[in-house]
Design a protein around this motif. Structure first.
Motif, short mmCIF file in Angstrom:
data_model
loop_
_atom_site.label_atom_id
_atom_site.label_comp_id
_atom_site.label_asym_id
_atom_site.label_seq_id
_atom_site.Cartn_x
_atom_site.Cartn_y
_atom_site.Cartn_z
N GLN A 65 0.83 -1.20 0.00
CA GLN A 65 0.00 0.00 0.00
C GLN A 65 0.86 1.25 0.00
O GLN A 65 0.50 2.27 -0.60
CB GLN A 65 -0.92 0.00 1.22
CG GLN A 65 -1.91 1.16 1.23
CD GLN A 65 -2.80 1.17 0.00
OE1 GLN A 65 -3.45 0.17 -0.32
NE2 GLN A 65 -2.82 2.29 -0.72
N ALA A 70 -8.00 14.84 -7.38
CA ALA A 70 -8.93 14.05 -6.56
C ALA A 70 -9.69 14.95 -5.59
O ALA A 70 -9.93 14.59 -4.44
CB ALA A 70 -8.18 12.96 -5.79
N PHE A 108 2.25 11.66 2.74
CA PHE A 108 1.98 10.37 2.11
C PHE A 108 2.75 9.29 2.88
O PHE A 108 3.99 9.34 2.94
CB PHE A 108 2.40 10.38 0.64
CG PHE A 108 1.54 11.25 -0.23
CD1 PHE A 108 0.51 10.71 -0.98
CD2 PHE A 108 1.76 12.62 -0.29
CE1 PHE A 108 -0.28 11.51 -1.79
CE2 PHE A 108 0.98 13.43 -1.09
CZ PHE A 108 -0.06 12.87 -1.84
N SER A 161 1.65 11.32 -8.77
CA SER A 161 0.59 11.85 -9.63
C SER A 161 0.18 13.26 -9.19
O SER A 161 0.03 14.17 -10.02
CB SER A 161 -0.63 10.91 -9.60
OG SER A 161 -0.29 9.63 -10.09
N LEU A 162 -0.01 13.44 -7.89
CA LEU A 162 -0.39 14.76 -7.39
C LEU A 162 0.68 15.79 -7.72
O LEU A 162 0.39 16.90 -8.18
CB LEU A 162 -0.64 14.68 -5.88
CG LEU A 162 -1.07 15.97 -5.18
CD1 LEU A 162 -2.07 15.67 -4.06
CD2 LEU A 162 0.13 16.72 -4.59
N ARG A 182 1.68 2.11 -3.47
CA ARG A 182 0.54 2.76 -4.14
C ARG A 182 0.38 4.20 -3.66
O ARG A 182 0.06 5.10 -4.46
CB ARG A 182 -0.73 1.96 -3.89
CG ARG A 182 -0.73 0.60 -4.60
CD ARG A 182 -2.07 -0.10 -4.51
NE ARG A 182 -2.33 -0.61 -3.17
CZ ARG A 182 -1.90 -1.79 -2.74
NH1 ARG A 182 -1.19 -2.58 -3.52
NH2 ARG A 182 -2.19 -2.21 -1.51
N ASN A 183 0.63 4.44 -2.36
CA ASN A 183 0.56 5.81 -1.84
C ASN A 183 1.62 6.68 -2.49
O ASN A 183 1.37 7.85 -2.83
CB ASN A 183 0.76 5.81 -0.32
CG ASN A 183 -0.43 5.24 0.43
OD1 ASN A 183 -1.47 4.94 -0.16
ND2 ASN A 183 -0.29 5.07 1.72
N SER A 203 2.89 6.28 -5.42
CA SER A 203 2.45 6.55 -6.80
C SER A 203 1.42 7.67 -6.83
O SER A 203 1.43 8.52 -7.73
CB SER A 203 1.86 5.28 -7.42
OG SER A 203 2.85 4.25 -7.51
N ASP A 204 0.52 7.69 -5.82
CA ASP A 204 -0.44 8.80 -5.73
C ASP A 204 0.28 10.13 -5.51
O ASP A 204 -0.11 11.16 -6.08
CB ASP A 204 -1.42 8.56 -4.57
CG ASP A 204 -2.36 7.39 -4.84
OD1 ASP A 204 -2.54 7.04 -6.02
OD2 ASP A 204 -2.91 6.83 -3.87
#
Length: 422
Positions: A63, A133, A146, A73-74, A66-67, A69-70
């Protein structure tokens, strides 16, 4: 030899062997069917605890990837918006230089000013509408952590906080004027950075300072506030600090006014009319508001210097109004200074976002490596070794078949007693 019918010792022995062998055979079947060496705590109590801890770590790392990666993106969305703002500001800079062409008429300058206004509107629109988001990115309040690990505290921060925000007004681009119809403000100058060890000497001069701001330990600028219980003032008032004719008390008042205005406990050692920054505390000053002209701005700076004992470099100076067409060269220079400062501010934010993206990427690579190795460690503890387990299954099956055959033979032994009765 003795010969018994009621108690068949050979049969009992074979039965016991079957009972002993059956659980081992069941375990082999279970391990081969599930793929796990540990299917219950009875299989390996310590191994079960260790493998579950490793599972928690693996799930958390997954996880965390994935965080991260977020976070990338941000950051990319925010950096892309700032890139477009930079392009617009570069166009504005070109227009300022174009406005000083000797062939321009007033109508030409008005046209240039109209384009500058539209650029400012677009910059403001980008700042107000850019989001990820549902999270506003350029409203000056973005500060997100994050979690990029399996445990609390393993954070990477994305911070685009800015007191003035990222609109054209916040970047002062709305003050750029090329058509001579409005005035322009000189850039504000923030006081120099005062590191730990800086000593301030406060004089014994009565008076009240208005609009002095401070930033402690790199935090946001805030208006100094009259200390509670000050002998020279009434109720605490933000942005107002009153001094008297006692230098020692004035030093305490200045230090406490900084603490109460910023809400940060500035660490200082006070001795007589001086206080010295300690314990890694830092402070920076600036003046709020805009002066109507340069003379007033310099007078305000000098007044604050006289009451606080700060130097001109420590106080800074307010922006002041310059009315065109007093000095077109000066106005052009100030226009370009405003634009260049905006570009530098955005470039600094983009550089920070780029460094943060690289950090996220490095974190993802490291976490992927850790996840792989921890998964391998868990596999060695929890998963079935099929080579070993199939060999164990073959062994237990042979033993079961042998025990069954022996039991059948042992059950026939009492038949021999009939021959004695004939």
């Amino acid at each position: 030899m003795s010969f018994f019918v009621n108690t068949n010792i050979s049969s009992l022995n074979a039965q016991r062997s079957l009972v002993i062998n059956a659980p081992a055979l069941n375990v082999s079947f279970q391990r081969l069917a599930s793929g796990y060496r540990i299917n219950s705590a009875a299989d390996d109590a310590a191994g079960l605890q260790i493998s579950n801890r490793l599972t928690s770590q693996i799930n958390g790392i997954g996880q965390g990837i994935r965080n991260a990666s977020d976070g990338i993106s941000l950051s990319q969305v925010a950096e892309g918006a700032l890139d477009e703002m930079t392009t617009s500001i570069q166009r504005m800079r070109t227009l300022v230089i174009q406005s000083r062409s000797g062939i321009n008429s007033q109508l030409d300058r008005t046209a240039l000013q109209n384009e500058i206004r539209q650029i400012n509107k677009e910059i403001t629109r980008i700042a107000e509408t850019t989001s990820f988001a549902g999270i506003p990115l350029l409203d000056g309040r973005l500060n997100r952590d994050f979690l990029v690990g399996a445990n609390a505290g393993e954070n990477i921060n994305v911070n685009l906080e800015r007191d003035e925000g990222w609109t054209a007004d916040g970047l002062r681009l709305s003050e750029v004027v090329v058509d001579g119809t409005d005035g322009i403000n000189s850039p504000a100058i923030t006081g120099q950075f005062n590191p730990t060890g800086t000593t301030f000497s406060v004089p014994a001069i009565p008076g009240t300072v208005f609009g002095l701001q401070a930033s402690v330990n790199g935090g946001p600028f805030a208006l100094l506030q009259e200390p509670v219980g000050s002998p020279y003032a009434g109720a605490p008032t933000p942005g107002q600090v009153t001094f008297g004719n006692n230098a020692n008390i004035n030093a305490l008042i200045l230090g406490q006014a900084i603490r109460e205005g910023t809400g940060v406990n500035l660490q200082a050692s006070v001795a007589g009319n001086t206080f010295t920054l300690i314990n890694n505390s830092t402070v920076q000053f600036r003046l709020s508001g805009t002066a109507p002209d340069e003379a007033t701005a310099l007078a305000n700076q000098a007044f604050v210097m006289s009451l606080t004992g700060l130097s001109a470099n420590q106080v800074g100076i307010q922006p002041f109004q310059i009315a065109p067409p007093e000095d077109e060269d000066l106005i052009t220079r100030l226009n370009l200074e405003i634009i260049d400062e905006a570009i530098n501010t955005i470039d600094s934010a983009r550089a920070k976002l780029g460094a943060t993206q690289n950090r996220f990427q490095a974190t993802i690579r490291n976490l992927s490596n850790v996840e792989e190795n921890v998964s391998a460690a868990r596999s060695r503890i929890r998963d079935t070794d099929y080579a070993k387990e199939t060999a164990e299954l073959t062994r237990t099956q042979i033993l079961q078949q042998a025990s069954t055959t022996v039991l059948a033979q042992a059950n026939q032994r009492p038949q021999a007693a009939l021959s004695l009765l004939q």
